[in-house]
Write a protein that holds these residues in place. Sequence first.
Motif, PDB file in Angstrom:
ATOM      1  N   ILE A 162      -0.130   1.537 -64.979  1.00 46.16           N
ATOM      2  CA  ILE A 162      -1.108   0.509 -64.616  1.00 46.16           C
ATOM      3  C   ILE A 162      -0.977  -0.708 -65.531  1.00 46.16           C
ATOM      4  CG2 ILE A 162      -3.582  -0.022 -64.572  1.00 46.16           C
ATOM      5  CD1 ILE A 162      -4.062   2.857 -63.604  1.00 46.16           C
ATOM      6  N   ILE A 163      -0.757  -0.465 -66.818  1.00 42.31           N
ATOM      7  CA  ILE A 163      -0.581  -1.574 -67.769  1.00 42.31           C
ATOM      8  C   ILE A 163       0.632  -2.416 -67.395  1.00 42.31           C
ATOM      9  CG2 ILE A 163      -0.003  -2.175 -70.154  1.00 42.31           C
ATOM     10  CD1 ILE A 163      -1.686   0.270 -71.003  1.00 42.31           C
ATOM     11  N   LEU A 164       1.755  -1.763 -67.118  1.00 38.71           N
ATOM     12  CA  LEU A 164       2.960  -2.488 -66.717  1.00 38.71           C
ATOM     13  C   LEU A 164       2.717  -3.276 -65.440  1.00 38.71           C
ATOM     14  CD1 LEU A 164       5.837   0.109 -67.366  1.00 38.71           C
ATOM     15  CD2 LEU A 164       5.275  -1.920 -68.720  1.00 38.71           C
ATOM     16  N   MET A 165       2.012  -2.669 -64.495  1.00 41.54           N
ATOM     17  CA  MET A 165       1.711  -3.332 -63.230  1.00 41.54           C
ATOM     18  C   MET A 165       0.834  -4.564 -63.439  1.00 41.54           C
ATOM     19  SD  MET A 165      -1.107  -3.596 -61.037  1.00 41.54           S
ATOM     20  CE  MET A 165      -2.062  -2.188 -61.572  1.00 41.54           C
ATOM     21  N   LEU A 166      -0.175  -4.435 -64.296  1.00 44.59           N
ATOM     22  CA  LEU A 166      -1.062  -5.566 -64.564  1.00 44.59           C
ATOM     23  C   LEU A 166      -0.300  -6.728 -65.192  1.00 44.59           C
ATOM     24  CD1 LEU A 166      -4.221  -3.720 -65.969  1.00 44.59           C
ATOM     25  CD2 LEU A 166      -3.973  -4.808 -63.723  1.00 44.59           C
ATOM     26  N   VAL A 167       0.641  -6.424 -66.067  1.00 46.34           N
ATOM     27  CA  VAL A 167       1.416  -7.468 -66.740  1.00 46.34           C
ATOM     28  C   VAL A 167       2.438  -8.100 -65.811  1.00 46.34           C
ATOM     29  CG1 VAL A 167       3.085  -7.944 -68.578  1.00 46.34           C
ATOM     30  CG2 VAL A 167       1.113  -6.456 -69.028  1.00 46.34           C
ATOM     31  N   PHE A 168       3.230  -7.274 -65.133  1.00 47.70           N
ATOM     32  CA  PHE A 168       4.372  -7.795 -64.385  1.00 47.70           C
ATOM     33  C   PHE A 168       4.063  -8.137 -62.927  1.00 47.70           C
ATOM     34  CE2 PHE A 168       6.417  -5.890 -68.029  1.00 47.70           C
ATOM     35  CZ  PHE A 168       7.407  -6.813 -68.313  1.00 47.70           C
ATOM     36  N   THR A 169       2.915  -7.743 -62.423  1.00 47.28           N
ATOM     37  CA  THR A 169       2.523  -8.156 -61.073  1.00 47.28           C
ATOM     38  C   THR A 169       1.464  -9.252 -61.162  1.00 47.28           C
ATOM     39  OG1 THR A 169       3.052  -6.019 -60.061  1.00 47.28           O
ATOM     40  CG2 THR A 169       1.531  -7.430 -58.880  1.00 47.28           C
ATOM     41  N   PHE A 170       0.292  -8.904 -61.666  1.00 44.78           N
ATOM     42  CA  PHE A 170      -0.815  -9.857 -61.708  1.00 44.78           C
ATOM     43  C   PHE A 170      -0.631 -10.883 -62.819  1.00 44.78           C
ATOM     44  CE2 PHE A 170      -2.374  -6.086 -59.598  1.00 44.78           C
ATOM     45  CZ  PHE A 170      -3.040  -6.608 -58.503  1.00 44.78           C
ATOM     46  N   GLY A 171      -0.138 -10.445 -63.958  1.00 46.06           N
ATOM     47  CA  GLY A 171       0.066 -11.377 -65.070  1.00 46.06           C
ATOM     48  C   GLY A 171       1.073 -12.466 -64.739  1.00 46.06           C
ATOM     49  N   LEU A 172       2.200 -12.085 -64.170  1.00 43.36           N
ATOM     50  CA  LEU A 172       3.219 -13.082 -63.839  1.00 43.36           C
ATOM     51  C   LEU A 172       2.748 -14.037 -62.750  1.00 43.36           C
ATOM     52  CD1 LEU A 172       6.654 -11.231 -63.948  1.00 43.36           C
ATOM     53  CD2 LEU A 172       5.520 -12.578 -65.704  1.00 43.36           C
TER      54      LEU A 172
END
Length: 355
Positions: A162-172
Motif C-alpha cells: 500500500i505504501i509503494l502504491m500511494l507513492v508511485f500511483t497517487f504521489g506521482l
Amino acid sequence: MNEKDGTKNRLIQFDLLRILAIFFMMLLHIAGSNWDWTAVDSFEWNTFNVYDSIARCCVPIFVMISGMFFLGDDRSESIGYIYKKRIPRLVIAYFFWSSLYSLYVNLILQNDSGVELKKQIVIDILNGHYHLWFVPMMIGLYMVVPFLKKICSDKKTEEYYIILMLVFTFGLNVLKLIPQSDIFVYGILANFNLYMVLGYTGYFVIGHYINTYPVKCRTEKLFYVLGGVSVVLTIIATAIISKKNGYPTQTFYGYLMPNVLGMAVAVYIFFKKRVSKWKFSERMKKIIVKISQISFGMYLIHDFFIILFSKYLNITTMSFNAIISVPFITICVFALSMFVVYLLSKIPYVNKYII
C-alpha cells in the motif's frame, strides 16, 4: 465471506455501499453529459461540477468492495478456475453489451464518424461503449488475484504494498501537476518501472486491508475529515483550473488522484464502521441484497436509458434547473435500470452471463 452467501450471512453494509456506488456512477455520467459543452463560468456547469465531484468515488468503491471479497475469501481459487469461471463471465457480458451499444449507436442513432459502417461497428464493439472500460479493468484485476492474495496474507507485506502504491500511483500523479517536474517524474522515477503497484490494484488491496484490520476511532474521524476536505478540494480545484484554462478540465476527477482516494476511503470506512450497526428488517435485507445482486447489470444497461431521456424524450440536464434535473434524471435512470434488469434476471443464462 462470499458475496453470494444467503441473506443471513451477507454483509448488508457492503450491499448498501454497492447500491450507493451504482447510483453515484449514474449521477456522474448524467452530470457529465453536458459538462464538456457548458461554459465554465455558468451556473449549470458549476452545478454539474459539484455533483460530478461528489460522485467521483464510485469506481474506487466498486473496486474496493471487490477486493474485500476476492482477497478476503479464505477459499483458494486456482488460476484455472479464474480463467474458466470468473473471467469468461465478464468477457461474455462485455462483448454482448458492447455489441448492443455499437449496433444501436451506428444503425439507429446513425453515428457518422467518416469510417465505413461495418468497420466502425467492429471498432466500437472491440473498444466498447464509453462506460464499459470498467469491465476489462476488472478482468485485469482478476488475473492478478492469486498474486495479491499472497501479498494480503501477511499484514506487513500488505502495508508495504500500500505504501509503494500511494507513492508511485497517487504521489506521482500529484507531482505531475507541479511545473517543470517532467524530468523528475518521467525520467528518474519512471526508470523504477514499478508497474506492479500502479493502476487499480491499490484500491483492490485497500478494500481488503480496511475490512480485515480494525480502524481506530481517532483514525476513523481523521479519514472523515480527509474525505470532506477531498470533496471540497475536488470541487474548488476543478473550478479554478477549468476557469484558468477556459474550458472544462478533469485533472482532479482522476480516479487515481489522492483527493478521489480520500473520498472513497472515507465512505468505505463509514459503511464498515457505522452502517454495519444499522438494523434492517428481513424484508428490507432481501430488497437490498437483490438490488445489490443486479447492480452489475444496472451498470451495463443504464446508458440506454440516458440516451432515451436525451434523444427521444428530449429531457437533459439543461432542460430545467440543473440542481433538480441531475438528481431527477439519475433517479429515473436508476429505477428503470433496476426494473429492466430485475426482469432480465429471471431469465436462465441471461442472469448468469449477461447481467
